[in-house]
Scaffold this motif. Structure first.
Motif, short mmCIF file in Angstrom:
data_model
loop_
_atom_site.label_atom_id
_atom_site.label_comp_id
_atom_site.label_asym_id
_atom_site.label_seq_id
_atom_site.Cartn_x
_atom_site.Cartn_y
_atom_site.Cartn_z
N ASP A 8 0.97 -1.20 -0.08
CA ASP A 8 0.22 -0.14 -0.08
C ASP A 8 0.85 1.04 0.05
O ASP A 8 1.68 1.27 0.96
N PHE A 26 1.18 2.73 6.07
CA PHE A 26 1.65 2.48 4.45
C PHE A 26 3.02 2.72 4.22
O PHE A 26 3.72 3.49 4.91
N HIS A 51 -1.70 -2.38 -4.47
CA HIS A 51 -2.64 -2.61 -3.35
C HIS A 51 -3.73 -3.98 -3.73
O HIS A 51 -3.63 -4.35 -4.94
N ALA A 72 1.72 -5.43 2.03
CA ALA A 72 0.18 -4.70 1.84
C ALA A 72 -0.24 -4.86 3.36
O ALA A 72 -0.52 -5.85 3.90
#
Ligand code: ATP
Ligand code: MG
Length: 329
Positions: A8, A26, A51, A72
């Motif tokens: 992410d 993230f 993502h 992620a």
């Protein structure tokens, strides 16, 4: 071997309108490019996926990878970190780091503590606040420590997380319930030294690659390795090698926790001493930050003479065994 990268990217979410706080866990572009470059240096062909929604699109188009390097963290749901590995399992695509069971369990710090305690490890006593009506029933001795049940990167953690009495407990719990829209974990406050231990490998092959002490500089927020102290770690924190006695105690606890939770390939365990110097399990990070200079696992590896590329190689050597398992299945 083609290695897909799932992650992410913080900037992407900021551009979509999410806040600094919502995206704190993230990854920066520099983390992704460091992972990518290092994998290439190790002889892997890489392919950025991004993502989970990109992953769904790519899988739908028929794209496949020999292995996915998954960092992620996910945006929504109490199984947010487990979603990518669960999806990859459905397609029989092996991935680096732990699977959905471990990632869902360990995102919930309270349930993880119950498991760890059952295996005989020390961890602070706790209560979980699901709503304001639970606050009066907390029956633990002060000082206490409060934090969101399922966050990382020090989100929701500052010097006010240390609680001296019932009024402060009520105020802070209510604030966290609203701000993070999730339960609050209340724990006995551990006042001793703090450490983080790095593990690589899986099961019997797991080993502790190093333990470092987290020392707060004079200009750091006091008493906690808080969000601000983590974000500005270069100015506020000393990451230090430490005495052999502490290293031995922490690596034993960390390795035991890693093995009993069945975490895979690499990660970190956070440990703090109580006032008597007894090490306690605080939490496990099976998706530890992988920024070469800013994240604790690469920092502790470096202080123990393991360069970033070597750390990545150790993690990949562990994960690649899963590819062989699938091929021969
Ligand atoms: N029970 C406790 N007693 C004392 N300090 C605590 C306690 N729980 C957490 N802390 C402090 O708060 C910090 C952050 O807690 P924790 O590791 O649970 O959060 P995190 O946001 O998941 O961290 P990470 O960035 O490692 O993902 C710890 O490193 C420690 O300094
Ligand atoms: Mg931590």
């Amino acid at each position: 071997m083609i290695v897909g990268l799932t992650y992410d990217l913080r900037d992407e979410y900021l551009a979509m309108g999410f806040s600094e706080d919502e995206t704190a866990e993230f990854d920066r572009e520099s983390t992704i490019s460091s992972v990518e470059t290092t994998l290439a240096q190790l002889g892997y062909q890489t392919d950025r996926i991004g993502h989970i929604k990109n992953l769904v699109d790519r899988l739908g188009k028929g794209d496949r990878w020999d292995l996915v390097f998954n960092i992620a963290e996910g945006m929504y749901g109490e199984g947010r970190e487990a979603q990518v590995p669960a999806l990859l399992d459905a397609y029989r695509i092996p991935y680096v780091f732990s699977g959905p069971l471990v990632l869902a369990l360990t995102l919930n710090k309270a349930l993880t503590k119950i498991v760890v305690k059952d295996f005989g490890m020390a961890t602070p006593d706790h209560a979980v606040i699901y709503g304001p009506s639970d606050i009066p029933s907390v029956n633990l001795p002060y000082p206490l420590f409060v934090k969101p049940l399922a966050e990382g990167t020090g989100k929701g953690i500052d010097p006010d997380s240390v609680i001296d009495g019932p009024e402060q407990l009520e105020k802070k719990c209510k604030e966290l319930l609203v701000r993070y829209n999730q339960p609050v974990l209340v724990e006995t406050y551990l006042s001793g030294r703090e450490f983080t231990a790095g593990i690589v490998g899986t099961g019997d092959q797991a080993r502790c690659i190093g333990v470092i002490e987290i020392i707060l500089k004079d200009n750091a927020e006091k008493g906690v390795y808080s969000y601000v102290n983590k974000e500005e770690c270069e100015e506020r924190i000393i990451y230090s090698l430490t005495d052999q006695e502490a290293v031995d105690a922490c690596s034993e606890l960390a390795l035991q926790a890693w093995k009993c939770l069945r975490a895979e390939d690499g990660g970190r365990i956070d440990i703090r001493f109580d006032h008597q110097g007894i090490p306690h399990f605080l939490e496990i990070n099976p998706l530890a930050g992988m920024h070469p200079e800013h994240s604790d696992l690469p920092i502790l590896a470096g202080l123990n003479g393991i360069h970033y590329r070597e750390l990545m190689k150790m993690i990949m050597d562990s994960a690649v065994k899963k590819v062989k398992n699938i091929v021969h299945a």
